[in-house]
Design an enzyme around this catalytic site. Structure first.
Site, PDB file in Angstrom:
ATOM      1  N   HIS A  94       0.869  -1.191   0.000  1.00 59.73           N
ATOM      2  CA  HIS A  94       0.000   0.000   0.000  1.00 59.73           C
ATOM      3  C   HIS A  94       0.896   1.228   0.000  1.00 59.73           C
ATOM      4  O   HIS A  94       1.789   1.344   0.836  1.00 59.73           O
ATOM      5  CB  HIS A  94      -0.907  -0.006   1.231  1.00 59.73           C
ATOM      6  CG  HIS A  94      -1.567   1.313   1.486  1.00 59.73           C
ATOM      7  ND1 HIS A  94      -2.347   1.938   0.530  1.00 59.73           N
ATOM      8  CD2 HIS A  94      -1.553   2.137   2.563  1.00 59.73           C
ATOM      9  CE1 HIS A  94      -2.792   3.092   1.028  1.00 59.73           C
ATOM     10  NE2 HIS A  94      -2.323   3.233   2.254  1.00 59.73           N
ATOM     11  N   HIS A  96       1.226   5.725  -0.897  1.00 58.89           N
ATOM     12  CA  HIS A  96       0.578   7.003  -1.185  1.00 58.89           C
ATOM     13  C   HIS A  96       1.317   7.598  -2.382  1.00 58.89           C
ATOM     14  O   HIS A  96       2.019   8.595  -2.260  1.00 58.89           O
ATOM     15  CB  HIS A  96       0.666   7.944   0.027  1.00 58.89           C
ATOM     16  CG  HIS A  96      -0.056   7.448   1.236  1.00 58.89           C
ATOM     17  ND1 HIS A  96      -0.102   8.158   2.416  1.00 58.89           N
ATOM     18  CD2 HIS A  96      -0.777   6.326   1.452  1.00 58.89           C
ATOM     19  CE1 HIS A  96      -0.827   7.484   3.307  1.00 58.89           C
ATOM     20  NE2 HIS A  96      -1.237   6.359   2.743  1.00 58.89           N
ATOM     21  N   TYR A 121       1.741  -4.217 -20.001  1.00 54.81           N
ATOM     22  CA  TYR A 121       2.248  -4.624 -18.682  1.00 54.81           C
ATOM     23  C   TYR A 121       1.348  -4.155 -17.545  1.00 54.81           C
ATOM     24  O   TYR A 121       1.271  -4.802 -16.503  1.00 54.81           O
ATOM     25  CB  TYR A 121       3.707  -4.193 -18.477  1.00 54.81           C
ATOM     26  CG  TYR A 121       4.616  -5.188 -19.142  1.00 54.81           C
ATOM     27  CD1 TYR A 121       5.029  -6.331 -18.459  1.00 54.81           C
ATOM     28  CD2 TYR A 121       4.982  -5.037 -20.468  1.00 54.81           C
ATOM     29  CE1 TYR A 121       5.807  -7.281 -19.084  1.00 54.81           C
ATOM     30  CE2 TYR A 121       5.754  -5.988 -21.105  1.00 54.81           C
ATOM     31  CZ  TYR A 121       6.172  -7.113 -20.404  1.00 54.81           C
ATOM     32  OH  TYR A 121       6.923  -8.068 -21.021  1.00 54.81           O
TER      33      TYR A 121
END
Ligand SMILES: [Zn+2]
Length: 226
Positions: A94, A96, A121
């Site tokens: 995860h 930002h 891709y």
């Protein structure tokens, strides 16, 4: 070096690489990895991915209880929900990352297909990305939103927040997250320039050649979600 020691080193190595390339700033972003005994290694809360200590990574048992290391990230519900809905997932990243977060705020985004098929891709690594509405970081309700995708996506973008991507290895999860970020960047570069996307025939060729399962392709071939 034991298998778990090597996995701890891998989390730190990939974390540092992502951080140093500006893919997640400050103490944002987290990584988790499923262990053979059913437990998890998770990056600690308030830890920068650029400066992780292998010995302080949070070790959870199969029930999610902290066994050793620092307190885990408060974004754990994101990870557990995606592991639950993607049974084969071994690792989750995860971030930002700027371009993906930017795309998550655009008005034209289709929540079932955040980005158009710009490159092979992107499709091969992510299988397509779903958008989940905004939730306060750490809000357990985000888990229900991810479960609501019914396991159809391994790549999810949280609105105004960032991507959460599962893979069958840490490397696969990292590479897929990088493809999502780079494709978001391409999308922003090309927005309003009417770029040539992959055609439905070219997408179908990728799907059959690489055995991909793309939610939006299933939609077109099958029923209409309205
Ligand atoms: Zn976050």
């Amino acid at each position: 070096m034991s298998d778990e020691s090597r996995l701890r080193e891998d989390i730190c190595r990939y974390g540092r690489s992502l951080f140093e390339r500006g893919l997640t700033p400050g103490s944002s972003g987290n990584i988790s990895l499923r262990l053979p005994d059913g437990g998890w290694l998770v990056t600690p809360t308030n830890a920068s991915l650029g400066f992780l200590d292998p010995a302080r990574i949070s070790r959870l048992d199969a029930d999610g209880r902290l066994v050793s290391g620092d307190k885990p990230t408060k974004e754990i519900p994101l990870h557990t929900a995606l592991y639950e809905s993607r049974g084969g997932a071994k690792a989750i990243v995860h971030l930002h990352s700027t371009h993906a977060v930017a795309v998550s705020m655009l008005p034209e985004i289709d929540p079932r297909q955040v980005l158009p098929p710009l490159t092979p891709y992107y499709l091969m690594r992510t299988g397509g990305t779903a958008l989940v509405p905004y939730y306060r970081p750490g809000d357990p309700a985000v888990a229900d939103a991810i479960r609501g995708l019914a396991g159809r996506y391994s790549s999810v973008l949280l609105a105004n927040h960032g991507p959460v991507v599962a893979g069958d290895s840490l490397e696969a999860a990292v590479f897929a997250t990088e493809e999502l970020e780079e494709t978001a960047k391409l999308y922003l570069l090309l927005r309003n320039l009417n770029p040539r996307q992959l055609s439905p025939g070219q997408v179908a060729d990728l799907v059959s050649h690489f055995g991909l399962t793309l939610p939006e392709v299933e939609d077109h071939a099958g029923h209409d979600h309205g």
